[in-house]
Design a protein around this motif. Structure first.
Motif, PDB file in Angstrom:
ATOM      1  N   TRP A  85     -72.495 -12.433 -34.545  1.00 21.10           N
ATOM      2  CA  TRP A  85     -72.064 -13.835 -34.506  1.00 21.10           C
ATOM      3  C   TRP A  85     -73.136 -14.750 -35.083  1.00 21.10           C
ATOM      4  CZ3 TRP A  85     -67.267 -15.215 -34.051  1.00 21.10           C
ATOM      5  CH2 TRP A  85     -66.375 -14.395 -33.367  1.00 21.10           C
ATOM      6  N   ILE A 120     -69.010 -25.146 -32.252  1.00 16.65           N
ATOM      7  CA  ILE A 120     -70.040 -24.516 -31.419  1.00 16.65           C
ATOM      8  C   ILE A 120     -69.425 -23.920 -30.157  1.00 16.65           C
ATOM      9  CG2 ILE A 120     -72.099 -24.989 -30.034  1.00 16.65           C
ATOM     10  CD1 ILE A 120     -72.831 -27.123 -32.147  1.00 16.65           C
ATOM     11  N   ILE A 121     -68.519 -24.658 -29.525  1.00 16.14           N
ATOM     12  CA  ILE A 121     -67.871 -24.163 -28.308  1.00 16.14           C
ATOM     13  C   ILE A 121     -67.027 -22.932 -28.611  1.00 16.14           C
ATOM     14  CG2 ILE A 121     -66.141 -24.726 -26.554  1.00 16.14           C
ATOM     15  CD1 ILE A 121     -67.173 -27.633 -26.703  1.00 16.14           C
ATOM     16  N   ALA A 125     -69.248 -19.959 -29.001  1.00 10.49           N
ATOM     17  CA  ALA A 125     -69.729 -19.506 -27.695  1.00 10.49           C
ATOM     18  C   ALA A 125     -68.648 -18.736 -26.946  1.00 10.49           C
ATOM     19  CB  ALA A 125     -70.205 -20.702 -26.870  1.00 10.49           C
ATOM     20  N   GLY A 176     -68.006 -15.332 -28.707  1.00 10.85           N
ATOM     21  CA  GLY A 176     -69.112 -14.422 -28.425  1.00 10.85           C
ATOM     22  C   GLY A 176     -69.062 -13.884 -27.012  1.00 10.85           C
ATOM     23  N   THR A 177     -68.735 -14.753 -26.057  1.00 15.38           N
ATOM     24  CA  THR A 177     -68.622 -14.322 -24.662  1.00 15.38           C
ATOM     25  C   THR A 177     -67.459 -13.360 -24.476  1.00 15.38           C
ATOM     26  OG1 THR A 177     -69.542 -16.433 -23.931  1.00 15.38           O
ATOM     27  CG2 THR A 177     -68.383 -15.121 -22.289  1.00 15.38           C
TER      28      THR A 177
END
Length: 265
Positions: free
Chosen positions: A204, A239-240, A243, A246-247
């Protein structure tokens, strides 16, 4: 115990409860969201620096309505998964060669250590020159980022496998690839999975490096375009999303890790 102090047994019961284990991770994000809403609504931070959570949600709805949100998310996810699969596979193979062969260790380790020290952005101009501005350059960059965590953890773990386990496998007639897949890899399986999780996180990171410079679609492109147009709400949205994705992918690897480890334990 002083009056009002939490009882150790009660604190232990709270931490061990199923509900707290499942929902405890939401406490800090909710607190951050509340503080974020407070400082933006009250005007402590101007909106051109930090947009309100509501404006970011509205930006997500607008992009979802015109289809860009799903398109950019799908393209970035596809690039990450392809690059991760290629890089992780190569990292597993070369890590096994270095970890099991003294000759491979002597020949490959110095060069790979030098390549690992090269920053991700340093690869971008060279890959564009070689592979042009297309999917090949982006996927190659992501594969490079995914390769080194797997290679490092696998090679280091295989070098420290208990020699008695290897001798026991050889006593049963296992040699070469059969010894690797039957004895050595299961012995280092936790390290392999840890390397895969690190590789996915690196994928990522390298995705953003690729899409920031040479892309017309994707979440990294959304960051660049939004910055150029002053759309801070879309920048935060990108950005969110990164995130969250990726999570999510890390959680999937974590589920596979528990299943694989329970099978081999």
């Amino acid at each position: 115990m002083p009056d009002g102090a939490p009882h150790p047994e009660r604190s232990s019961h709270l931490v061990d409860s199923v509900a707290f284990r499942r929902l405890g991770g939401l406490i800090i994000p909710l607190v951050v969201l509340g503080v974020w809403q407070l400082v933006t609504v009250t005007g402590l931070v101007p909106p051109y620096r930090l947009p309100t959570p509501g404006s970011i949600w509205q930006a997500a709805l607008d992009m979802a309505a015109n289809g860009d949100l799903w398109l950019f998310t799908a393209i970035s996810t596809q690039r990450v998964l392809l690059g991760f699969a290629i890089g992780a596979a190569l990292g597993l193979v070369i890590g096994a060669v270095v970890g099991l062969s003294r000759l491979g260790d002597i020949l490959l380790t110095p060069s790979l250590s030098a390549l690992r020290a090269v920053p991700s952005l340093a690869w971008v101009p060279l890959l564009i020159l070689w592979l042009q501005i297309g999917e090949e350059s982006k996927i190659t960059l992501i594969a490079i980022g995914s390769f080194f965590p797997v290679y490092t953890t696998v090679s280091a773990a295989l070098k420290h496998v208990d020699p008695q386990i290897i001798e026991a496998g050889r006593a049963f007639g296992l040699r070469g690839v059969r010894l690797l897949t039957t004895v050595q890899l299961p012995a280092v399986l936790p390290s392999v999975v840890a390397g895969l999780r690190l590789a996915l996180a690196q994928a990522w990171l390298f995705l953003v490096a690729a899409e920031l410079i040479a892309s017309s679609m994707g979440l990294g492109f959304l960051l660049t375009e939004s910055g150029a147009n002053g759309r801070v709400d879309r920048m935060f949205l990108a950005i969110i999303l990164l995130a969250l994705l990726g999570t999510l992918t890390d959680s999937i690897i974590g589920l596979l890790q528990r299943r694989v480890l329970s099978r081999w334990s």
